[in-house]
Design an enzyme around this catalytic site. Structure first.
Site, short mmCIF file in Angstrom:
data_model
loop_
_atom_site.label_atom_id
_atom_site.label_comp_id
_atom_site.label_asym_id
_atom_site.label_seq_id
_atom_site.Cartn_x
_atom_site.Cartn_y
_atom_site.Cartn_z
N LYS A 42 -2.40 -2.07 -3.24
CA LYS A 42 -3.46 -1.25 -2.64
C LYS A 42 -3.08 0.22 -2.82
O LYS A 42 -2.43 0.81 -1.96
CB LYS A 42 -3.61 -1.60 -1.16
N GLU A 59 0.82 -1.22 0.00
CA GLU A 59 0.00 0.00 0.00
C GLU A 59 0.85 1.26 0.00
O GLU A 59 1.23 1.76 1.05
CB GLU A 59 -0.93 0.01 1.23
#
Ligand code: 13P
Length: 367
Positions: free
Chosen positions: A238, A196
């Site tokens: 992500k 992420e």
């Protein structure tokens, strides 16, 4: 593939061969994107959770956090729309009030447990206004423990601020390196890394600037993932959506955001990655669903990876605002949570419509 690979309580042999681990990683990653479901992030650190509770007058105690997380994991039919939940260290150890471990409640609902393993973003020495995410020390042992507890995927968040002269190359490279080291350790442990790198929405920057920064960040991240020998088929990206800054005077339409986001991802994300699950980053639940929906309506049939969600606020916020720490509000809060999860599953299919917001909340939970 043995179905056992996906079952957190399975007794996986102590010395799994690397080819078995690769197979398990690919199966777990695929399962997380199956049936148009997505991820629910409920991994707020205690300080972040307390901040959200304080804003609503909810006591900032271990018990209130536990009760709130129980509300989430016991939402009836959650597994219809959610394939995996991301837990925090405190939460993965917690139990329902009847003594059932949360991990069991989650797996019984057909949902795969995941765990946030970074220890937070700290000020980066020598780089004013920028952050570096920490948590690599001791990570190999922590991953082993979480795997034994049933977690099958993990998450690490890097934050990239946009502003005058930032992000710097130094900040992007340091964060990408940490993400890649984390991802390699996860795969060694048999857990799918959710990678992420979040380009923040805060600021006056334009959508074009966000696209430029996001592309640069993603190129840097994939370069480091490659150098650390991370198997792309066994990971999940992500990212943020490509958005104008919160205080930018020009706010593009849903379709313009969808176009910019997909263009950026096509330029920077290898086709071997099975899926992309967006963070919501402070967007409203409705906008996050509408933008994900537009991407799937316009591009789904032409993309190499699935486009899904891994939202925290854009799924949880309405439920939290209804609950406010009161038992009497529990069912209404669960209904609101389920509703947002259902809207996002529809967005994966490209069938979300704003009409769902007014007439779509009659479905589960039941008392
Ligand atoms: P938001 O969807 O609220 O941005 O949270 C996603 C997340 O997991 C942040 O790390």
């Amino acid at each position: 593939m043995s179905e056992m690979a996906l079952l957190p309580h399975s007794k996986v042999c102590v010395q799994r061969r690397p080819d078995m681990i690769s197979h398990e990683l690919i199966c777990t990653a695929r399962a997380l994107f199956a049936d148009d479901k997505g991820l629910l992030a409920m991994d707020e650190s205690n300080p972040t959770c307390n901040k959200r509770f304080a804003a609503l007058g909810i006591p900032q105690t271990v018990e209130a956090r536990r009760a709130y997380r129980e509300l989430i994991v016991t939402t009836p039919s959650l597994g219809d729309c959610i394939s995996g939940v991301i837990l925090y260290d405190e939460t993965i150890h917690q139990l329902k009030d009847d003594g059932t471990p949360f991990v069991k409640v989650i797996t019984d609902a057909g949902i795969i447990p995941g765990i946030k393993v970074d220890t937070g973003a700290m000020n980066m020495a020598g780089y004013p206004g920028e952050k570096i995410t920490e948590g690599l020390d001791g990570l190999r042992d922590r991953l082993k423990e979480y795997f034994e507890m049933g977690a099958r995927f993990a998450k690490w968040r890097a934050v990239i601020a946009v502003g005058d002269g930032i992000p710097s190359q130094g900040c992007m490279e340091a964060n990408a390196q940490a993400l890649a080291r984390y991802a390699a350790l996860c795969q060694e442990a048999g857990m799918v890394p959710v990678v992420e790198p979040e380009v923040l929405m805060e600021g006056e920057h334009t959508l074009d600037r966000c696209r430029e920064v996001t592309e640069e960040v993603l190129r840097t991240v994939f370069d480091r993932l490659y150098k650390q020998r991370v198997m792309l088929e066994g990971m999940i990206l992500k990212p943020n959506m490509v958005l104008p800054g919160l205080t930018c005077p020009k706010q593009e339409t849903v379709d313009e955001v969808a176009d910019a986001t997909v263009q950026c991802l096509l330029r920077a994300v290898p086709a071997a990655v099975p899926g992309i699950a967006f963070l919501s980053g402070g967007q409203s639940g409705e906008l996050a669903s509408a933008r994900l929906n537009a991407m799937n309506v316009r591009f789904k049939s032409r993309l190499p990876w699935a486009l899904a969600f891994s939202f925290a606020r854009a799924i949880q916020q309405p439920a939290l605002e209804i609950w406010r720490g009161e038992e009497a509000n529990l069912l209404r809060a669960q209904r609101a949570l389920y509703h947002r999860a259902r809207c996002n599953r529809a967005a994966r299919r490209g069938t979300y419509d704003t009409a769902m917001e007014t007439n779509g909340s009659e479905s589960p939970p039941r008392s």
